[in-house]
Scaffold this motif. Structure first.
Motif, PDB file in Angstrom:
ATOM      1  N   ALA A   1      53.335 -28.044   3.674  1.00 55.68           N
ATOM      2  CA  ALA A   1      54.241 -29.044   4.240  1.00 55.68           C
ATOM      3  C   ALA A   1      55.066 -29.706   3.146  1.00 55.68           C
ATOM      4  CB  ALA A   1      53.449 -30.090   5.018  1.00 55.68           C
ATOM      5  N   LYS A   2      54.433 -30.003   2.050  1.00 57.85           N
ATOM      6  CA  LYS A   2      55.135 -30.617   0.924  1.00 57.85           C
ATOM      7  C   LYS A   2      56.248 -29.703   0.419  1.00 57.85           C
ATOM      8  CE  LYS A   2      54.149 -32.985  -3.409  1.00 57.85           C
ATOM      9  NZ  LYS A   2      53.093 -33.361  -4.370  1.00 57.85           N
ATOM     10  N   ALA A   3      56.011 -28.382   0.479  1.00 51.88           N
ATOM     11  CA  ALA A   3      57.011 -27.401   0.043  1.00 51.88           C
ATOM     12  C   ALA A   3      58.037 -27.096   1.140  1.00 51.88           C
ATOM     13  CB  ALA A   3      56.309 -26.113  -0.388  1.00 51.88           C
ATOM     14  N   GLY A   4      57.852 -27.667   2.321  1.00 52.07           N
ATOM     15  CA  GLY A   4      58.799 -27.468   3.411  1.00 52.07           C
ATOM     16  C   GLY A   4      58.486 -26.311   4.336  1.00 52.07           C
ATOM     17  N   ASP A   5      57.355 -25.659   4.147  1.00 52.49           N
ATOM     18  CA  ASP A   5      56.964 -24.525   4.985  1.00 52.49           C
ATOM     19  C   ASP A   5      56.088 -25.042   6.130  1.00 52.49           C
ATOM     20  OD1 ASP A   5      56.173 -22.141   6.124  1.00 52.49           O
ATOM     21  OD2 ASP A   5      55.652 -21.182   4.209  1.00 52.49           O
ATOM     22  N   MET A   6      56.745 -25.570   7.152  1.00 52.90           N
ATOM     23  CA  MET A   6      56.008 -26.192   8.248  1.00 52.90           C
ATOM     24  C   MET A   6      55.259 -25.162   9.101  1.00 52.90           C
ATOM     25  SD  MET A   6      56.653 -29.089   7.248  1.00 52.90           S
ATOM     26  CE  MET A   6      55.796 -30.097   8.419  1.00 52.90           C
ATOM     27  N   GLU A   7      55.800 -23.958   9.197  1.00 47.80           N
ATOM     28  CA  GLU A   7      55.115 -22.911   9.959  1.00 47.80           C
ATOM     29  C   GLU A   7      53.767 -22.581   9.309  1.00 47.80           C
ATOM     30  OE1 GLU A   7      55.865 -18.268  11.006  1.00 47.80           O
ATOM     31  OE2 GLU A   7      57.584 -19.617  11.213  1.00 47.80           O
ATOM     32  N   LYS A   8      53.763 -22.440   7.998  1.00 47.63           N
ATOM     33  CA  LYS A   8      52.516 -22.161   7.285  1.00 47.63           C
ATOM     34  C   LYS A   8      51.568 -23.353   7.392  1.00 47.63           C
ATOM     35  CE  LYS A   8      50.672 -20.741   2.802  1.00 47.63           C
ATOM     36  NZ  LYS A   8      51.010 -20.347   1.428  1.00 47.63           N
ATOM     37  N   ALA A   9      52.119 -24.558   7.319  1.00 50.53           N
ATOM     38  CA  ALA A   9      51.281 -25.756   7.434  1.00 50.53           C
ATOM     39  C   ALA A   9      50.561 -25.778   8.779  1.00 50.53           C
ATOM     40  CB  ALA A   9      52.128 -27.013   7.247  1.00 50.53           C
ATOM     41  N   GLU A  10      51.280 -25.486   9.846  1.00 51.34           N
ATOM     42  CA  GLU A  10      50.663 -25.483  11.178  1.00 51.34           C
ATOM     43  C   GLU A  10      49.602 -24.391  11.298  1.00 51.34           C
ATOM     44  OE1 GLU A  10      50.848 -27.701  13.574  1.00 51.34           O
ATOM     45  OE2 GLU A  10      52.235 -28.860  12.330  1.00 51.34           O
ATOM     46  N   GLU A  11      49.896 -23.227  10.721  1.00 52.86           N
ATOM     47  CA  GLU A  11      48.937 -22.119  10.767  1.00 52.86           C
ATOM     48  C   GLU A  11      47.652 -22.492  10.017  1.00 52.86           C
ATOM     49  OE1 GLU A  11      46.791 -18.867   9.061  1.00 52.86           O
ATOM     50  OE2 GLU A  11      48.392 -19.767   7.883  1.00 52.86           O
ATOM     51  N   ARG A  12      47.794 -23.137   8.879  1.00 53.44           N
ATOM     52  CA  ARG A  12      46.618 -23.540   8.093  1.00 53.44           C
ATOM     53  C   ARG A  12      45.826 -24.643   8.803  1.00 53.44           C
ATOM     54  NH1 ARG A  12      47.434 -19.220   5.928  1.00 53.44           N
ATOM     55  NH2 ARG A  12      47.656 -18.921   3.707  1.00 53.44           N
ATOM     56  N   LEU A  13      46.519 -25.556   9.461  1.00 57.32           N
ATOM     57  CA  LEU A  13      45.811 -26.588  10.219  1.00 57.32           C
ATOM     58  C   LEU A  13      45.030 -25.963  11.374  1.00 57.32           C
ATOM     59  CD1 LEU A  13      48.395 -29.506  10.297  1.00 57.32           C
ATOM     60  CD2 LEU A  13      46.172 -29.488   9.131  1.00 57.32           C
ATOM     61  N   LYS A  14      45.608 -24.949  11.988  1.00 54.52           N
ATOM     62  CA  LYS A  14      44.897 -24.251  13.067  1.00 54.52           C
ATOM     63  C   LYS A  14      43.646 -23.586  12.520  1.00 54.52           C
ATOM     64  CE  LYS A  14      45.434 -20.761  16.608  1.00 54.52           C
ATOM     65  NZ  LYS A  14      46.138 -19.594  17.066  1.00 54.52           N
ATOM     66  N   LYS A  15      43.761 -22.926  11.365  1.00 52.98           N
ATOM     67  CA  LYS A  15      42.590 -22.287  10.753  1.00 52.98           C
ATOM     68  C   LYS A  15      41.541 -23.338  10.375  1.00 52.98           C
ATOM     69  CE  LYS A  15      43.422 -17.993   8.630  1.00 52.98           C
ATOM     70  NZ  LYS A  15      42.561 -17.416   9.573  1.00 52.98           N
ATOM     71  N   ALA A  16      41.990 -24.490   9.887  1.00 55.29           N
ATOM     72  CA  ALA A  16      41.058 -25.567   9.550  1.00 55.29           C
ATOM     73  C   ALA A  16      40.277 -25.996  10.785  1.00 55.29           C
ATOM     74  CB  ALA A  16      41.812 -26.756   8.949  1.00 55.29           C
ATOM     75  N   GLN A  17      40.977 -26.127  11.914  1.00 57.64           N
ATOM     76  CA  GLN A  17      40.301 -26.537  13.141  1.00 57.64           C
ATOM     77  C   GLN A  17      39.313 -25.477  13.605  1.00 57.64           C
ATOM     78  OE1 GLN A  17      40.493 -29.643  14.671  1.00 57.64           O
ATOM     79  NE2 GLN A  17      38.644 -28.766  15.585  1.00 57.64           N
ATOM     80  N   GLU A  18      39.673 -24.211  13.457  1.00 57.33           N
ATOM     81  CA  GLU A  18      38.748 -23.130  13.827  1.00 57.33           C
ATOM     82  C   GLU A  18      37.464 -23.213  13.009  1.00 57.33           C
ATOM     83  OE1 GLU A  18      41.097 -19.605  13.255  1.00 57.33           O
ATOM     84  OE2 GLU A  18      42.292 -19.961  15.058  1.00 57.33           O
TER      85      GLU A  18
END
Length: 100
Positions: free
Chosen positions: A26-43
């Motif tokens: 997110a800090k780098a501006g890659d919001m798609e990757k940020a959302e994907e990583r948050l989903k993996k964190a929740q899993e």
């Protein structure tokens, strides 16, 4: 019992790692990757929480467990991972708003 405890610790640790990867993205501006990583964190949190729930249900069904420092550590790791992921979700949202 130790296998379940290590399961909680491992999945909680993985969840924290994914959450921090989301923040970095997110800090780098890659919001798609940020959302994907948050989903993996929740899993990962779901897997840890499922193991925790099994242990709680077993205790409620009469299987008593000796409280150990290792179990306390697992609980601490899980609670910290949940809290950090929740905070990082808010930070990712802030980055998203700042980029608009």
């Amino acid at each position: 019992m130790e296998e379940h405890i290590f399961n909680i610790i491992s999945h909680a640790g993985d969840a924290r790692g994914y959450a921090y990867e989301a923040l970095k993205a997110a800090k780098a501006g890659d919001m798609e990757k940020a959302e994907e990583r948050l989903k993996k964190a929740q899993e990962e949190l779901d897997l840890a929480h499922n193991t925790q729930t099994k242990l709680i249900q077993a205790e409620l069904n009469g299987d008593s467990f000796k409280a150990s420092l290792l179990m306390i550590h697992a609980q601490d790791q899980l609670m910290t991972a949940i809290s950090e992921k929740n905070l990082i979700e808010e930070m990712v949202d802030m980055y998203r708003e700042l980029r608009k």
